[in-house]
Design an enzyme around this catalytic site. Structure first.
Site: not given
Length: 255
Positions: A65-66, A92, A156, A160, A189
């Site tokens: 878990d980063i 990512n 969000y 980014k 995507i």
């Protein structure tokens, strides 16, 4: 200062990809592995990581878990112990918690900030000694909609957009140390991100319809198309490219 990667082949490199259990991360891990690189695939859940690595002996799953305390340092130590170097870090991993202003909770905001912004900073910082030693590359994954208004997902998009500013700032800051920093900004995507938000099939269909209407190429992109851009920007032949944010969005940003 020039790094060793200007002459290294793609196949001799060690790559870390976060959020590698699905979607763009999975496609990126497999693309690097197909070129001969050794990939450490990072994600919270072991099962999807195992699926990413299945049939690809150059991909090593590492569940982590980063956002957890100490995990960036643990990841870097594991890479160093297993491979002795690190050449490419692909930030990512990202989450979306949609909500209009007036409905946002502290938990929704904090989760997106910690995963999309704070974790990439701490992971890049932990990896810097190895990246400097190899003349490495950091690739940040942003979003093309972050360059425009995104009602309902403003937090969000803001995280980014901040990641893109970090990309440009780090590119200048780290250039004397031989480290390149680039970013890709995917558009619409075909990934499970909508399902991960808990969107109903009807809501997801509505989102897709809006995306198609705002994508000049008239289709949803594939994770492999974003992975191609990531591997190309990270390639040794891109040794004079830094600070760029490359949209991979079917023309959505310029429409």
């Amino acid at each position: 200062m020039t790094g060793m990667n200007t002459t290294a082949s793609q196949s001799s490199r060690i790559v870390v990809v976060t959020g590698a259990g699905t979607g763009i991360g999975r496609a990126t891990a497999r693309s690097f592995a197909a070129e001969g690189a050794h990939v450490v695939a990072i994600g919270r859940r072991a099962e999807p990581l195992g699926e990413t690595a299945a049939g690809h002996d150059r991909i090593t799953p590492l569940a982590a878990d980063i956002t957890a305390e100490g995990e960036p340092d643990r990841i870097v130590r594991a890479v160093l112990e297993a491979h002795g170097r690190l050449d490419v870090l692909v930030n990512n991993a990202g989450i979306v918690c949609s909500g209009a202003l007036g409905t946002l909770t502290t938990e929704m905001i904090a989760a997106q900030l910690s995963t999309n912004l704070v974790a990439p900073i701490l992971l890049a910082q932990a990896a810097m000694p190895l990246l400097e030693a190899s003349g490495g590359v950091i690739v940040n994954v942003s979003t093309s909609v972050g360059q425009r208004a995104w009602p309902g997902s403003s937090v969000y998009a803001a995280t980014k957009s901040a990641l893109e500013l970090l990309t440009r700032s780090w590119a200048v800051e780290l250039a004397p140390r031989g480290v390149r920093v680039v970013a890709v900004a995917p558009g619409a995507i075909d990934t499970p991100i909508g399902e991960h938000q808990g969107l109903t099939p009807e809501r997801m269909a509505s989102v897709r319809a809006w995306q198609l209407a705002h994508t000049p190429l008239g289709r949803i992109g594939r994770p492999e198309e974003v992975a191609w851009a990531i591997t190309q920007l990270a390639a040794p032949n891109a040794s004079f490219v830094t600070g760029v944010v490359l949209p991979v969005d079917g023309g959505a940003v310029v429409a």
